[in-house]
Scaffold this motif. Structure first.
Motif, PDB file in Angstrom:
ATOM      1  N   GLU A 128     100.437 -59.420 -37.656  1.00 49.74           N
ATOM      2  CA  GLU A 128     100.997 -59.763 -38.964  1.00 49.74           C
ATOM      3  C   GLU A 128     102.505 -60.020 -38.874  1.00 49.74           C
ATOM      4  O   GLU A 128     103.026 -60.948 -39.498  1.00 49.74           O
ATOM      5  CB  GLU A 128     100.719 -58.641 -39.970  1.00 49.74           C
ATOM      6  N   ALA A 129     103.205 -59.210 -38.071  1.00 49.20           N
ATOM      7  CA  ALA A 129     104.652 -59.399 -37.931  1.00 49.20           C
ATOM      8  C   ALA A 129     104.971 -60.667 -37.153  1.00 49.20           C
ATOM      9  O   ALA A 129     105.873 -61.428 -37.510  1.00 49.20           O
ATOM     10  CB  ALA A 129     105.278 -58.184 -37.262  1.00 49.20           C
ATOM     11  N   VAL A 130     104.241 -60.911 -36.075  1.00 44.22           N
ATOM     12  CA  VAL A 130     104.508 -62.091 -35.246  1.00 44.22           C
ATOM     13  C   VAL A 130     104.130 -63.365 -35.980  1.00 44.22           C
ATOM     14  O   VAL A 130     104.737 -64.423 -35.776  1.00 44.22           O
ATOM     15  CB  VAL A 130     103.762 -61.974 -33.901  1.00 44.22           C
ATOM     16  N   GLN A 131     103.138 -63.286 -36.857  1.00 47.01           N
ATOM     17  CA  GLN A 131     102.737 -64.459 -37.632  1.00 47.01           C
ATOM     18  C   GLN A 131     103.899 -65.041 -38.425  1.00 47.01           C
ATOM     19  O   GLN A 131     103.953 -66.242 -38.693  1.00 47.01           O
ATOM     20  CB  GLN A 131     101.591 -64.085 -38.586  1.00 47.01           C
ATOM     21  N   ALA A 132     104.851 -64.211 -38.782  1.00 47.62           N
ATOM     22  CA  ALA A 132     105.998 -64.668 -39.569  1.00 47.62           C
ATOM     23  C   ALA A 132     107.036 -65.397 -38.732  1.00 47.62           C
ATOM     24  O   ALA A 132     107.944 -66.037 -39.279  1.00 47.62           O
ATOM     25  CB  ALA A 132     106.644 -63.478 -40.274  1.00 47.62           C
ATOM     26  N   LEU A 133     106.935 -65.309 -37.410  1.00 43.07           N
ATOM     27  CA  LEU A 133     107.913 -65.948 -36.535  1.00 43.07           C
ATOM     28  C   LEU A 133     107.592 -67.422 -36.355  1.00 43.07           C
ATOM     29  O   LEU A 133     106.431 -67.817 -36.313  1.00 43.07           O
ATOM     30  CB  LEU A 133     107.950 -65.245 -35.177  1.00 43.07           C
ATOM     31  N   ARG A 134     108.623 -68.229 -36.195  1.00 46.94           N
ATOM     32  CA  ARG A 134     108.458 -69.664 -35.990  1.00 46.94           C
ATOM     33  C   ARG A 134     109.174 -70.087 -34.708  1.00 46.94           C
ATOM     34  O   ARG A 134     110.271 -69.622 -34.429  1.00 46.94           O
ATOM     35  CB  ARG A 134     109.036 -70.447 -37.177  1.00 46.94           C
ATOM     36  N   GLY A 135     108.521 -70.971 -33.940  1.00 45.55           N
ATOM     37  CA  GLY A 135     109.177 -71.547 -32.776  1.00 45.55           C
ATOM     38  C   GLY A 135     108.749 -70.984 -31.442  1.00 45.55           C
ATOM     39  O   GLY A 135     109.259 -71.438 -30.398  1.00 45.55           O
TER      40      GLY A 135
END
Length: 290
Positions: A128-135
């Motif tokens: 869930e936390a990593v899903q928010a990361l982009r790039g």
């Protein structure tokens, strides 16, 4: 992913450390070890010390690299992010209290590099936390030094599947993350299909996802017309992972397997495969969207 065609297959490691940070070998010694082992390219990724692009006298390609990190507890989030191929210093300050995982990824990307999430199982990263990361350009599904005898969480397949179930399909990578240069070397690597043996072609192939992760076996998965088919080197098990809770075709086991077929269920949204040989070594495809 392993069948021959135009271009060349190159073996590489994108995560390793030397005495420039916390590794037990000197910079030149570490490079020489991988060159003797027949690697075509590596990136030396010491903590907060960026290595330079180059080529060894023997012709092994050196991609620039560095490992950056934020967070000290699982509760706040621990993120180790490897940057490779950066054309300049990304301008990151490890003591900046405002530094974030997204800030690291953005800085690596702005410097012309690729950002890879390192050892998410070891870091106990949540999907869930990593899903928010982009790039991010990929994540390590296998990290040698995170396994025995140094640690105990080398495999991040569950994280990859949970993330894919949320709709974020990250290419899967394998790397040594070598520190001790004992049992933490030559245990996991990438096989990259590049148009030629050059820095630019390797970076291009990494950006386009033309690679698979492996501890030794070869793997190729094709998907079409309602089924997936794996071709591989000699294997004892071929496993298909998806967001279906049950499939009678999940695992194919036997002696000297070279092929398996999986019929896709209507509700499945992603699929990836692993091949395990008789020595227990594994090869991994990246997840594909169905």
């Amino acid at each position: 992913m392993y069948r021959t065609g135009e271009g060349v297959w190159l073996r590489g490691n994108l995560h390793m450390h030397t005495a420039r940070s916390d590794g037990q070998l000197g910079y030149e010694e570490a490079i020489a070890l991988y060159e003797r082992a027949g690697y075509d390219f590596i990136a030396v990724t010491d903590h907060w010390v960026r290595s330079q692009k180059g080529t060894t006298p023997g012709g092994m390609l050196l991609l620039s690299g560095c490992e950056y990190n934020v967070g000290s507890t699982v509760q706040e989030g621990v993120y180790h992010i490897v940057g490779v191929g950066m054309e300049r210093e990304p301008g990151l300050d490890r003591f900046d209290p405002a530094l974030s995982a997204q800030g690291i990824i953005d800085a690596i990307t702005a410097a012309g590099g690729l950002a890879i999430l390192a050892h998410p199982a070891w870091s106990l990263n949540s999907a869930e936390a990593v899903q928010a990361l982009r790039g991010l350009c990929g994540t390590e599904i296998y990290n040698t030094t995170s396994g025995f005898p140094m640690n105990a969480r080398p495999y991040s397949g569950l994280f990859v599947d949970q993330l894919a179930s949320l709709g974020m399909l990250l290419p899967c990578m394998a790397a040594d993350d070598a520190h001790q240069y004992g049992q933490d070397v030559l245990g996991g690597w990438l096989m990259v299909h590049a148009r030629e043996r050059s820095h630019e072609a390797v970076m291009e192939a990494l950006r386009e996802g033309r690679f698979y992760a492996t501890q030794g076996p070869q793997i190729d998965m094709t998907v079409g017309q309602g089924e997936a088919r794996v071709h591989c080197s000699l294997a004892s098990h071929i496993v298909f992972y998806s967001d279906a809770i049950w499939s009678e075709e999940r695992v194919t086991s036997g002696d000297g397997l070279t092929e398996a077929v999986y019929h896709i269920q209507p509700h499945e949204t992603f699929l990836r495969a692993e091949v395990i040989d008789k020595e227990g070594r594994t090869a991994y495809t990246s997840p594909v969207r169905l």
